[in-house]
Design a protein around this motif. Structure first.
Motif, PDB file in Angstrom:
ATOM      1  N   SER A   1       0.677  -1.535   0.076  1.00 40.92           N
ATOM      2  CA  SER A   1      -0.077   0.082   0.340  1.00 40.92           C
ATOM      3  C   SER A   1       0.958   1.265   0.088  1.00 40.92           C
ATOM      4  CB  SER A   1      -0.820   0.186   1.171  1.00 40.92           C
ATOM      5  OG  SER A   1      -0.443   0.055   2.996  1.00 40.92           O
ATOM      6  N   THR A   2       2.253   1.451   0.136  1.00 43.29           N
ATOM      7  CA  THR A   2       3.169   2.531   0.153  1.00 43.29           C
ATOM      8  C   THR A   2       3.440   2.336  -1.373  1.00 43.29           C
ATOM      9  OG1 THR A   2       5.166   0.768   0.203  1.00 43.29           O
ATOM     10  CG2 THR A   2       4.091   1.932   2.037  1.00 43.29           C
ATOM     11  N   HIS A   3       2.982   1.781  -2.300  1.00 44.08           N
ATOM     12  CA  HIS A   3       2.638   2.541  -3.638  1.00 44.08           C
ATOM     13  C   HIS A   3       2.777   3.993  -3.425  1.00 44.08           C
ATOM     14  CE1 HIS A   3       2.354   2.560  -7.620  1.00 44.08           C
ATOM     15  NE2 HIS A   3       2.461   1.336  -8.670  1.00 44.08           N
ATOM     16  N   GLU A   4       3.424   5.174  -3.767  1.00 45.72           N
ATOM     17  CA  GLU A   4       3.398   6.129  -4.488  1.00 45.72           C
ATOM     18  C   GLU A   4       2.037   7.127  -5.305  1.00 45.72           C
ATOM     19  OE1 GLU A   4       5.731  10.100  -6.662  1.00 45.72           O
ATOM     20  OE2 GLU A   4       6.955   8.057  -6.251  1.00 45.72           O
ATOM     21  N   LEU A   5       1.915   5.947  -6.216  1.00 48.12           N
ATOM     22  CA  LEU A   5       0.485   5.887  -6.899  1.00 48.12           C
ATOM     23  C   LEU A   5      -0.675   6.038  -6.308  1.00 48.12           C
ATOM     24  CD1 LEU A   5       1.192   5.646 -10.746  1.00 48.12           C
ATOM     25  CD2 LEU A   5       1.510   7.827  -8.985  1.00 48.12           C
ATOM     26  N   VAL A   6      -0.325   5.106  -5.459  1.00 46.40           N
ATOM     27  CA  VAL A   6      -1.792   5.107  -4.503  1.00 46.40           C
ATOM     28  C   VAL A   6      -2.352   5.620  -3.556  1.00 46.40           C
ATOM     29  CG1 VAL A   6      -2.693   2.935  -2.628  1.00 46.40           C
ATOM     30  CG2 VAL A   6      -1.468   2.144  -4.952  1.00 46.40           C
ATOM     31  N   GLY A   7      -0.890   6.109  -2.010  1.00 43.53           N
ATOM     32  CA  GLY A   7      -0.672   7.324  -1.715  1.00 43.53           C
ATOM     33  C   GLY A   7      -1.285   8.937  -2.443  1.00 43.53           C
ATOM     34  N   LYS A   8      -0.537   8.910  -3.589  1.00 49.35           N
ATOM     35  CA  LYS A   8      -1.574  10.331  -4.468  1.00 49.35           C
ATOM     36  C   LYS A   8      -3.299   9.919  -5.089  1.00 49.35           C
ATOM     37  CE  LYS A   8       2.893  11.534  -5.694  1.00 49.35           C
ATOM     38  NZ  LYS A   8       3.641  11.749  -6.704  1.00 49.35           N
ATOM     39  N   GLY A   9      -3.566   8.682  -5.032  1.00 46.93           N
ATOM     40  CA  GLY A   9      -5.403   8.626  -5.810  1.00 46.93           C
ATOM     41  C   GLY A   9      -5.461   8.328  -6.774  1.00 46.93           C
ATOM     42  N   VAL A  10      -3.914   8.440  -7.512  1.00 42.39           N
ATOM     43  CA  VAL A  10      -4.071   7.693  -8.928  1.00 42.39           C
ATOM     44  C   VAL A  10      -4.242   6.399  -9.362  1.00 42.39           C
ATOM     45  CG1 VAL A  10      -2.525   7.462 -10.376  1.00 42.39           C
ATOM     46  CG2 VAL A  10      -2.521   9.697  -9.020  1.00 42.39           C
ATOM     47  N   MET A  11      -3.822   4.971  -8.334  1.00 44.69           N
ATOM     48  CA  MET A  11      -4.416   3.966  -8.033  1.00 44.69           C
ATOM     49  C   MET A  11      -5.214   3.353  -7.333  1.00 44.69           C
ATOM     50  SD  MET A  11      -0.833   2.562 -10.254  1.00 44.69           S
ATOM     51  CE  MET A  11      -1.682   1.541 -11.687  1.00 44.69           C
ATOM     52  N   LYS A  12      -5.697   2.185  -7.863  1.00 45.22           N
ATOM     53  CA  LYS A  12      -6.254   1.455  -6.125  1.00 45.22           C
ATOM     54  C   LYS A  12      -6.124   0.516  -6.539  1.00 45.22           C
ATOM     55  CE  LYS A  12     -10.377   2.321  -9.116  1.00 45.22           C
ATOM     56  NZ  LYS A  12     -11.680   2.573  -9.072  1.00 45.22           N
ATOM     57  N   MET A  13      -6.151  -0.011  -4.984  1.00 44.06           N
ATOM     58  CA  MET A  13      -5.092  -1.164  -4.466  1.00 44.06           C
ATOM     59  C   MET A  13      -5.836  -2.197  -4.016  1.00 44.06           C
ATOM     60  SD  MET A  13      -2.123  -2.094  -1.582  1.00 44.06           S
ATOM     61  CE  MET A  13      -2.667  -3.243  -0.598  1.00 44.06           C
ATOM     62  N   THR A  14      -5.959  -3.384  -4.542  1.00 43.29           N
ATOM     63  CA  THR A  14      -6.913  -4.288  -4.085  1.00 43.29           C
ATOM     64  C   THR A  14      -5.816  -5.639  -3.389  1.00 43.29           C
ATOM     65  OG1 THR A  14      -8.422  -4.121  -5.609  1.00 43.29           O
ATOM     66  CG2 THR A  14      -8.782  -6.113  -4.624  1.00 43.29           C
ATOM     67  N   HIS A  15      -6.449  -6.383  -2.139  1.00 38.56           N
ATOM     68  CA  HIS A  15      -5.440  -7.233  -1.853  1.00 38.56           C
ATOM     69  C   HIS A  15      -5.648  -7.928  -1.594  1.00 38.56           C
ATOM     70  CE1 HIS A  15      -2.242  -9.711   1.326  1.00 38.56           C
ATOM     71  NE2 HIS A  15      -1.197  -9.210   0.637  1.00 38.56           N
ATOM     72  N   LYS A  16      -5.841  -9.609  -1.895  1.00 35.02           N
ATOM     73  CA  LYS A  16      -6.796 -10.708  -1.648  1.00 35.02           C
ATOM     74  C   LYS A  16      -5.692 -11.979  -2.122  1.00 35.02           C
ATOM     75  CE  LYS A  16     -10.720  -9.360  -3.701  1.00 35.02           C
ATOM     76  NZ  LYS A  16     -11.706  -9.906  -5.468  1.00 35.02           N
ATOM     77  N   LYS A  17      -6.136 -13.457  -0.878  1.00 31.58           N
ATOM     78  CA  LYS A  17      -5.758 -14.135  -1.030  1.00 31.58           C
ATOM     79  C   LYS A  17      -6.429 -15.171  -2.123  1.00 31.58           C
ATOM     80  CE  LYS A  17      -4.395 -14.953   3.873  1.00 31.58           C
ATOM     81  NZ  LYS A  17      -4.696 -15.515   4.786  1.00 31.58           N
ATOM     82  N   LEU A  18      -5.302 -15.667  -2.736  1.00 34.36           N
ATOM     83  CA  LEU A  18      -5.316 -17.170  -4.158  1.00 34.36           C
ATOM     84  C   LEU A  18      -4.822 -18.356  -4.201  1.00 34.36           C
ATOM     85  CD1 LEU A  18      -6.144 -16.210  -7.260  1.00 34.36           C
ATOM     86  CD2 LEU A  18      -3.772 -16.099  -7.765  1.00 34.36           C
ATOM     87  N   TYR A  19      -5.514 -19.316  -4.389  1.00 37.40           N
ATOM     88  CA  TYR A  19      -5.193 -20.503  -4.668  1.00 37.40           C
ATOM     89  C   TYR A  19      -4.711 -20.889  -5.588  1.00 37.40           C
ATOM     90  CZ  TYR A  19      -5.619 -25.721  -3.161  1.00 37.40           C
ATOM     91  OH  TYR A  19      -5.353 -26.651  -2.845  1.00 37.40           O
ATOM     92  N   PHE A  20      -3.840 -21.451  -6.009  1.00 37.86           N
ATOM     93  CA  PHE A  20      -3.203 -21.309  -7.559  1.00 37.86           C
ATOM     94  C   PHE A  20      -2.028 -21.822  -7.540  1.00 37.86           C
ATOM     95  CE2 PHE A  20      -1.436 -18.250 -11.478  1.00 37.86           C
ATOM     96  CZ  PHE A  20      -3.041 -19.323 -11.530  1.00 37.86           C
TER      97      PHE A  20
END
Length: 229
Positions: A202-221
């Protein structure tokens, strides 16, 4: 004359390499299978039948060497990765009974590997393929934000990934998938920790600026898709 032939050969070689690079670019297709909250309520036996058809269709597409892998999120929905271009992928998606029945809302994007690489498991028997838990991060461009064009450069994501790789023990970044047309990136990683990793990404610079949205999930792969074995 010899010099001229050599020059022509080099030009042809350059064109050949360039065409090869263009063919590779956007070769793969990524599909988000988002659970449709407005899907119709169906009897359990019908839902079970659609799910069985869904799994059978996945197995068929893998055997035909069109689909590389599929896996569900722990919270519902999931992803497909295809070794087909966008048009070819859209055609084969129609063969999935669960998709045809409107159980999912799809997002379909061509992508390139920004970091890492993909290995197919087509040479393996199904019984020999292990499933495992990965962590899944999606960075999605907010096109309503004035700074959205900045997301076209991937250096922000790469800077973050480099920091995670070299500073965070127990976190193994397996692949960074970059969607075409400024549609963002997906990061797949493995971690020794079950929880607490979300803050790293979530420390992504563009997430902090509101330019990008972040989603975090667990994946069975399937294990090994990102050449980690």
């Amino acid at each position: 004359m010899l010099a001229m032939k050599r020059t022509v050969f080099l030009i042809l070689l350059f064109v050949s390499v360039s065409l090869s690079a263009q063919t590779e670019r956007g070769r793969y297709t990524f599909v988000f299978l988002n659970t449709d909250p407005d899907r119709a309520e169906l009897p359990k036996n019908q839902v079970d039948s659609l799910q069985a058809g869904h799994i059978a269709n996945i197995n068929r597409l893998v055997k035909e060497q069109k689909m590389i892998a599929a896996g569900p999120y722990y919270t519902g929905g999931g992803i497909f990765i295809f070794d087909t271009n966008l048009e070819e992928t859209q055609v084969v998606l129609d063969s999935d009974p669960a998709i045809a029945a409107g159980r999912f809302k799809l997002e379909v994007y061509p992508f390139d590997m920004q970091d890492g690489k993909i290995c197919t498991l087509w040479h393996k028997n199904e019984a020999d393929i292990a499933m495992t838990t990965y962590h899944f991060v999606r960075y999605e461009t907010d096109f309503d934000h004035d700074g959205a064009p900045a997301a076209k450069t991937n250096r922000f994501t790469q800077t973050l990934i480099d920091n995670v790789k070299y500073k965070e023990k127990g976190v193994n970044v397996l692949g960074v998938l970059n969607f075409t047309e400024n549609r963002g990136q997906v990061v797949i990683y493995a971690s020794d920790k079950e929880e607490g990793n979300e803050n790293l990404f979530s420390t992504h610079e563009l997430v902090g600026k509101g330019v990008m949205k972040m989603t975090h999930k667990k994946l069975y792969f399937p294990e090994g898709i990102f050449c980690e074995n």
